[in-house]
Design an enzyme around this catalytic site. Sequence first.
Site: not given
Length: 454
Positions: A245, A241, A102, A243
């Site tokens: 999400d 960010d 993340s 990733d």
Amino acid sequence: MTRRYFGTDGIRGTVGQAPITADFMLKLGWAAGQVLRREKGRTRVLIGKDTRISGYMFESALEAGLSAAGVDVALLGPMPTPGIAYLTRTFRADAGIVISASHNPFDDNGIKFFSAEGKKLPDEIEDRIEAMLEAPLTTAEAAQLGKATRIDDAAGRYIEFCKSTLPDRLSLHGLKVVLDCAHGATYHIAPSVFRELGADVSVIGASPDGLNINQQVGSTHPAALRAAVIQQGADLGVAFDGDGDRVLLVDADGREVDGDDILYLIARDRFERGLLDGGVVGTLMSNFGLAMALERLGIPFQRAKVGDRFVMEMMAANGWELGGEASGHIVCGHVQSTGDGIVSALQVLALMVREQKPLPALLKGLEKVPQSLVNVRLPAGSDARQVMAAPPLQEAVAALETELGDQGRVLLRASGTEPLIRVMVEGRAHLDVDRLANRLAQEVQALLGDDASK
């Protein structure tokens, strides 16, 4: 059972240190494959990743372990976490695996699983995978080994899905938008989505090299986006960010618009159009001002523990469709099964188009109170919960709560993804919440000793 590996957001840590190693990932793929096969019979699993260099190694190890367990694998390549959730559903796969840490730096990585419905894997299944990790690895007979394929049009499928979350005739034409892709998984997807919807798009943070993910860019480092928005005279900045999400927005004057702001905008818009199903789920970190603004509108609001898993669990329990965190992890349950940075940003842009107003005008009904967050790093071997339960710290918290009265609140919590204790103090404008938060953080550091500052 006591968990050794799975936390609130999967398994995460430093690459090369247990359990974030190639041999563990091989065993994890095998263990997950064994559990899924016993549950479903012949099984197919999708694997996607962000842009960290270690993703290649872990992708190969997971693929080998799953194949050894007799599970077919479909590789997606670099793909935002919510895209993996979406494709797991639409390909009718039995599970999806995300290789990502993340918003963490490149030398961290992690694994999390999605169910066939594109939601977090149930605790029971994760517990069974942990138990299977203790068994010796065996290989299926040659004829029963899993096959591996690559889904070449994964990015295009997800791009079309993101666009489909807006009404067919709604165009972003006339809006100038700067995107910050954090050198992460949205780098090849977000620009196409916004451009194809008609926006005038410029992009930063879209040149991943395996080592620069989240490095001074993205939703955790918004300074670069602020500068770009102001320099280019853009209407809006959007930062994801690593990733994809989470999302943070920047208005035309460079002011940050966080997850609480985004939740308010989406909730108010859907409520006023008669589309909001139920109320809104926030977290213990959600600003007091958000709760008050929603209350004035007549929208129910509840707080879950910090973590998207807990937000979604409370949403499901209440039958509500909208929830999220101040960090920018927003779940728009009417269109997506998990937090989705691109989809959440599009909901806000659609509101700007419909009402023909800039972000500051749309946020006038929300007055947040000052909030200060201080992170205290734990030395190796420290137990955050044991530290937080120490009588001297509990007495310090109680004293501060008495000092604040009904003018503010205090929250101490252990991070679910990093070795940190997070100290938050929130209060009315006349209170010096920065000073109070730092005072309490010093109490934590005193308990930890000199190692806490290293």
